[in-house]
Enzyme design. Structure first.
Site, PDB file in Angstrom:
ATOM      1  N   GLU A 138       0.865  -1.203   0.000  1.00  0.00           N
ATOM      2  CA  GLU A 138       0.000   0.000   0.000  1.00  0.00           C
ATOM      3  C   GLU A 138       0.890   1.238   0.000  1.00  0.00           C
ATOM      4  OE1 GLU A 138      -1.863  -1.160   3.755  1.00  0.00           O
ATOM      5  OE2 GLU A 138      -3.606  -1.877   2.656  1.00  0.00           O
ATOM      6  N   CYS A 142     -10.258   0.564   8.532  1.00  0.00           N
ATOM      7  CA  CYS A 142      -9.636   1.816   8.952  1.00  0.00           C
ATOM      8  C   CYS A 142     -10.261   3.038   8.269  1.00  0.00           C
ATOM      9  CB  CYS A 142      -8.136   1.776   8.669  1.00  0.00           C
ATOM     10  SG  CYS A 142      -7.736   1.203   7.004  1.00  0.00           S
TER      11      CYS A 142
HETATM   12  O1  FUB Z   1      -2.439  -1.045   9.542  1.00  0.00           O
HETATM   13  C1  FUB Z   1      -3.490  -0.210   9.957  1.00  0.00           C
HETATM   14  C2  FUB Z   1      -4.231   0.320   8.762  1.00  0.00           C
HETATM   15  O2  FUB Z   1      -4.823  -0.759   8.050  1.00  0.00           O
HETATM   16  C3  FUB Z   1      -3.366   1.007   7.735  1.00  0.00           C
HETATM   17  O3  FUB Z   1      -3.162   2.354   7.978  1.00  0.00           O
HETATM   18  C4  FUB Z   1      -4.112   0.783   6.479  1.00  0.00           C
HETATM   19  O4  FUB Z   1      -3.315   0.927   5.341  1.00  0.00           O
HETATM   20  C5  FUB Z   1      -4.640  -0.620   6.656  1.00  0.00           C
HETATM   21  O5  FUB Z   1      -3.699  -1.540   6.224  1.00  0.00           O
HETATM   22 ZN    ZN Z   2      -7.809   3.017   5.563  1.00  0.00          ZN
END
Ligand code: FUB
Ligand code: ZN
Length: 632
Positions: A306, A390
């Site tokens: 990501e 999230c």
């Molecule tokens: O790891 C916590 C959150 O979940 C991250 O900020 C997002 O990218 C998702 O992976």
């Molecule tokens: Zn998110």
């Protein structure tokens, strides 16, 4: 200008150029953002509570508290953070609009959170229920400090909104445990996912306890030793751990992590004035905006991790552009704006808000994108919730707190960064009120009227952001044109003794325009996107029935027309019509490659293209869509 009774968490930061206003002092009453805030209040927040219940996220707290016997629900270690972000959103909402039902719901959730806390202050339902022997054993991926951070943010906001300290007490007990556990001579390590840094700064501001600020600084200082595990082909850079924060020149790794860390580092600068921190932030900002940001303000070019990619690696279809990353972009840029007073940071806030952030939420307010591509071949739809949820509560807390990004102040006056219909009510140190109202149909129209309703007649400067997208802004005061107004760092400066009844009119001409990308952005070479004001547009299948939007071409020499489309995705929106064509690909039947023909030898059938705001796509089914359109 001296404004009294400021209690905002951002008020009077020692090294801020400008200071935030209390959230409740700015109110959006009508128009674009007020409608989204209303949806957030009526639909998204209640939906969030229902989903937290359905997903078992709240049950995890009940089980940890001993109220229920059941296994831990969810595949991740960090579901607790979704509850905290929801609570934070509720806090902002309660601050602006006290609502006994919402308050009761939040208080019940807080009771659960408090009951789940362990006697020494520790709180993380995953570790408590699944791996009780493994506390702090996996800082790289365990997310204990990440969840703690979201708890601290919620607690600071809830206390400010309600004056109650129940959640703050939970937070400070946990923060004291962190302080006893981590630091020089103690455990010298930090979290694989930042957020605890900015959260500890908020906790410091909420409590005045400088140990929390010291701990935030420690977590920043200890980062960058190249010891974290990384993910996939990304090594420690995935966690922003490759080089020390002060030596970092580029944005890299997981995009949300990078934005949250940078927000925390900028907070630290705002408290300490350490020039090396701001310099590192400026370098990273240039790297990000110079080659690693999508036109929507979205971030993250790679699915793997990501993560940010290389400079100019900005693929429209396989981009990540997580909603949280665009939100993190807003968080960081707000702090950079307070630190520097430069409009380019507010421009970026606006770009992200209208585009890469808002695309994360359906018009109805009850489904969400996690990934926000700039091109879809169809079949991609928002979901009511996610296993990793999230983004939804991040949208909720941002929308509920949105008015705080509209204005700021310093000793010399007020600054207006974002435009929308509403009011600002402040108390001046003279004891007199200062009340301003703003009237506009922004972002559909660039005319903005600001009226001074109450003032004490003193002299101060009203600064109005002249957006980077705008050429030819015009301003009048009480009907008199202000010729060649002073412009500083992107703000039109109107410095005078303001009287009740004074009216400022700002006209930001908002013609639809074509935007092209740097020639090194391979993925969109020879393509253009449409932008009008701050809004980025896309073409969607629903407006081009029977046509594959991948075959559309745009005639860059023909005029663009803005047309109001009543009822589009519920609220109505300005669409942009363009002349273009559909390419006839029949000569390609059965071929994927062929000997190169002449450029432009495809037969084209003329068509009118209808572009809608990018944030509004996928509200009429899982349509094909593209932001960048090849030139005819
Ligand atoms: O790891 C916590 C959150 O979940 C991250 O900020 C997002 O990218 C998702 O992976
Ligand atoms: Zn998110």
């Amino acid at each position: 200008m001296h404004i009294s009774k400021l209690t905002s968490t951002e008020a009077h930061l020692p090294f801020a150029r400008w200071h935030g206003l209390p959230l409740e002092s700015v109110r959006l009453s009508a128009g674009f953002w007020a409608a989204w805030q209303d949806t957030n209040r009526r639909v998204t927040l209640p939906h969030g509570l229902q989903m937290l219940e359905q997903a078992g996220t709240l049950d995890n707290f009940r089980v940890a508290a001993g109220f229920k016997d059941a296994p831990y629900r969810g595949a991740m270690t960090f579901h607790d953070s979704d509850v905290y972000k929801w609570l934070e959103a509720v806090a902002y909402e309660l601050q602006a609009n006290p609502d006994p039902v919402l308050r009761q719901q939040a208080d019940e959730v807080i009771d659960l959170v408090a009951a789940a806390q362990q006697p020494d202050g520790y709180l993380n339902t995953y570790y408590q229920l699944v791996e009780p022997q493994s506390r702090w054993s996996d800082l790289d991926f365990g997310h204990e400090l990440y969840c703690a951070g979201h708890l601290f943010e919620a607690a600071a906001a809830y206390t400010r909104a309600t004056g109650t300290t129940r959640l703050l007490d939970v937070a400070t007990r946990f923060a004291d445990l962190l302080d006893a556990t981590f630091g020089p001579g103690k455990r010298e390590a930090t979290s694989g996912h930042p957020v605890v840094e900015l959260a500890l700064v908020k906790l410091y501001r909420a409590t005045g306890n400088a140990r929390y600020l010291d701990l935030a600084r420690f977590f920043v200082d200890v980062r960058g030793r190249g010891v974290m595990r990384g993910l996939g082909w990304l090594k420690s850079e995935y966690h922003q751990d490759r080089v020390p924060v002060r030596e970092q020149d580029i944005v890299e790794g997981h995009a949300v992590r990078a934005m949250y860390l940078n927000a925390g580092v900028t907070d630290l600068y705002l408290e300490t004035g350490e020039a090396a921190l701001l310099a590192a932030m400026q370098r990273q900002w240039r790297d990000m905006t110079g080659g690693k940001m999508f036109v929507t303000g979205g971030l993250g070019s790679q699915y793997e991790g990501e993560a940010f990619g290389d400079a100019y690696e900005l693929p429209s279809d396989q981009c990540y552009c997580e909603t949280c990353a665009a939100i993190g972009n807003v968080f960081w840029n707000w702090r950079m704006l307070l630190a520097t007073g430069e409009a380019r940071f507010a421009d970026l806030i606006e770009r992200a808000l209208f585009n890469g952030v808002l695309s994360g939420l359906s018009a109805a307010g009850d489904s969400f994108f996690y990934i926000n591509p700039l091109l879809s071949r169809g079949g991609y739809a928002r979901q009511p919730w996610y296993e990793v949820a999230c983004c939804p509560p991040n949208l909720m807390r941002l929308l509920a707190s949105l008015p705080q990004y509209f204005m700021s102040h310093d000793d010399g006056g007020l600054q207006v960064h974002l435009y929308g219909t509403g009011t600002a009510q402040l108390a001046l140190e003279s004891g007199q009120p200062l009340t301003l109202s703003m009237q506009t149909d922004y972002p559909w129209d660039g005319k903005i009227e600001l009226r001074i309703d109450e003032a004490d007649g003193s002299r101060w400067a009203l600064r109005l952001r002249r957006p980077g997208w705008c050429t030819g802004a015009a301003v009048t005061v009480n009907g008199q044109p202000v010729d060649a107004p002073a412009v500083e760092a992107g703000y039109i400066v109107l410095d005078r003794a303001w009287q009740p009844g004074d009216v400022v009119q700002l006209d930001l001409p908002m013609e639809p325009t074509l935007v092209e990308a740097h020639p090194r952005v391979d993925a969109v070479r020879d393509s253009v996107s449409i932008q009008r004001g701050p809004v980025v547009y896309c073409v969607e299948e629903a407006d081009h029935p029977g046509v594959n939007v991948m075959d559309l071409r745009l005639d860059e020499n023909a005029p663009l027309r803005a047309v109001w489309r009543e009822g589009l995705v519920g609220r109505g929106a300005m669409v942009v019509e363009a002349s273009g064509a559909v390419a006839d690909l029949s000569a390609w039947d059965g071929l994927l490659y062929r000997r190169a023909g002449k450029r432009g030898d495809l037969p084209l059938r003329p068509i009118t293209l209808v572009a809608i705001p990018y944030h509004a796509w996928a509200n009429r089914g899982a349509n094909a869509m593209r932001v960048w359109i090849p030139r005819a």
